[in-house]
Design an enzyme around this catalytic site. Sequence first.
Site, short mmCIF file in Angstrom:
data_model
loop_
_atom_site.label_atom_id
_atom_site.label_comp_id
_atom_site.label_asym_id
_atom_site.label_seq_id
_atom_site.Cartn_x
_atom_site.Cartn_y
_atom_site.Cartn_z
N GLU A 1 -15.25 5.75 10.70
CA GLU A 1 -14.27 6.70 11.21
C GLU A 1 -14.57 8.08 10.65
OE1 GLU A 1 -10.42 5.22 10.18
OE2 GLU A 1 -10.45 3.66 11.71
N ASP B 1 -8.67 2.02 4.76
CA ASP B 1 -9.40 3.15 5.33
C ASP B 1 -9.11 4.47 4.63
OD1 ASP B 1 -10.30 1.26 7.03
OD2 ASP B 1 -9.57 2.17 8.86
N SER C 1 -10.20 7.72 13.18
CA SER C 1 -8.96 7.17 12.66
C SER C 1 -7.86 7.34 13.70
CB SER C 1 -8.57 7.91 11.38
OG SER C 1 -7.22 7.71 11.06
N CYS D 1 -0.76 0.07 1.39
CA CYS D 1 -0.67 -0.69 2.63
C CYS D 1 -0.40 -2.18 2.40
CB CYS D 1 -1.97 -0.56 3.42
SG CYS D 1 -2.77 1.04 3.32
N CYS E 1 -3.21 -2.93 6.24
CA CYS E 1 -4.07 -1.83 6.67
C CYS E 1 -4.85 -2.16 7.93
CB CYS E 1 -5.02 -1.43 5.53
SG CYS E 1 -5.81 0.18 5.83
N ASP E 2 -5.43 -1.13 8.51
CA ASP E 2 -5.95 -1.09 9.87
C ASP E 2 -6.69 -2.34 10.35
OD1 ASP E 2 -4.97 1.40 9.42
OD2 ASP E 2 -6.79 2.48 9.94
N LYS E 3 -7.82 -2.68 9.73
CA LYS E 3 -8.65 -3.75 10.27
C LYS E 3 -8.11 -5.12 9.94
CE LYS E 3 -11.00 -0.29 11.45
NZ LYS E 3 -10.11 0.66 10.76
N CYS F 1 0.08 3.63 6.59
CA CYS F 1 0.21 5.03 6.99
C CYS F 1 1.30 5.21 8.05
CB CYS F 1 -1.11 5.55 7.52
SG CYS F 1 -2.43 5.53 6.29
#
Length: 577
Positions: free
Chosen positions: A454, A91, A480, A59, A132-134, A204
């Site tokens: 998650e 994650d 997620s 990521c 990545c996500d956060k 992702c």
Amino acid sequence: MPTSAKAKFDKSKLPSRHTTVGPERAPHRSYLYAMGLSEAEIKQPLVGVVTTWNEAAPCNISLARQAQAVKRGVAAADGTPREFTTITVTDGIAMGHAGMKSSLVSREIIADSVELTMRGHCYDALVGLAGCDKSLPGLMMAMVRLNVPSVFMYGGTILPGRFKGKDVTVVDVFEAVGTHSAGKMSDADLHELECAACPSAGSCGGQFTANTMACVSEAMGLALPGSAGTPAPYESRDLYAEASGEAVMKLLKARLRPRDIVTRKALENAAVIVAASGGSTNGALHLPAIAHEMGIDFDLFDVCDIFRRTPYIADLKPGGRYVAKDMHDIGGVPVLMRALLDGGFLHPDCRTVTGKTIAEDLKGVKFPKNQDVVRPTSAPLSPTGGVVGLRGNLAPDGAVVKVAGMKKLQFTGKARCFDCEEDAFAAVVGRAIKPGEVIVIRYEGPRGGPGMREMLSTTSALYGLGMGEEVALITDGRFSGGTRGFCIGHVGAEAALGGPIGLLKDGDVIAIDAAKGKLQVDLTAGELKSRRAKWKPRQTDFQSGALWRYAQTVGPARYGAVTHPGGKAETHVYADI
């Protein structure tokens, strides 16, 4: 370097005057000379270029390269870039074990660390790159908190993997774990899939949390149009990075700040794009958190009201057929926004980091025909957004469920209660869950976890076992963006605070109606009151360190699981020092 910089930018109005102007700042300037800066560069605005680069996962691995392009853009526009990095928790690697407790906490650490770096070094503007996500909402939160001219840029999506002639993502691997445990997939096939699923740098590939928040960055106006879609390995992404560096200097000259851009209407546009794309339920957590930084009231219910009236039009995984690269190939996020604007679902007058309005940015974008990745709003996949909110006696403070791709929107079953994810996962892979049951995973909320984990490992295992449509799952934790099925998260109040989810017993009948937005347990108010009187709070194993500190300050998921008073309590903003 240009000698005209002083005329273009008045340092007396910029934070960097505190470190670069006047004889008393000679010691400070000596540090800058030590790093090779010239006198002309020191006189220019200092621009922070922050990335969440690390070697934890694909990521973020390309962000260091992209940062160099941003710096070239800043320098070309008479600014002096200063690169720094902050943490990120990925994650996909943190998932399914205690490491996931660190994920949401990292959002706050990212925002706080960027604030401290900018404050400590008195930088005048900010360009942030995240993968990545956060890390995406973390940087956006920092931008609106600091309110210096800022541009966000996504690091880009991963390319799709290929397995047995089909495009695959990491979620296919998570689901394969369940298939393998059921004896329906061989060791060799599982190994082949895990080796093929993630073929490049990038986040992702489906419309999971990273790509959801990347879409948000454009819809909210903090990112250049089109910058979210280009896959991470493409060198053309570096052109967006360079343009982002140039753009932040234009914002600095125009004194256009994040709070001029991220208004209530802009937040509503962001919620629209989450719903229309079948995006992650995490959007309902991150948008209130961004709003909180400015003191704007925009909680879970506000977000879900918009979800309810927004059509679902982007056929993206996990609920749909396509990956992020497919949307890029038809024109990217601007195509999705064009469809929504044409349908009357976006506020057209919101400003963006281009200095123009959304309507102006999209003027040259035409909705492409002969493709079915994104549909017009007149022919949606469903009339209601891919994410919906729920409320009832089991969730007085709300809950959220991703319905994109689901055929069945009602479910009633008996509760099977677990007080942590590990126990639920063991029951799933041990084939101890029966069709028709509602799995309850509690004490996984922001405070009770702590960290609001998650549950992708558990939900994916259910699908891998072929039970994805036969059971439901509710939790005070999160899911997620890759989760699919009847999975309800963010249930509030959380169990650790004595919320109704913590009062459930095995066999209680739970009724879920995603069409009507209801989450009920078949118990009287008197019975719930009686159980609450007997309930006792629990202590976690995290009694020191970062997770303990987070648990002491974190608020409810309804308001974004934030950890400080936010914009309403401000007496000054960093940009105005």
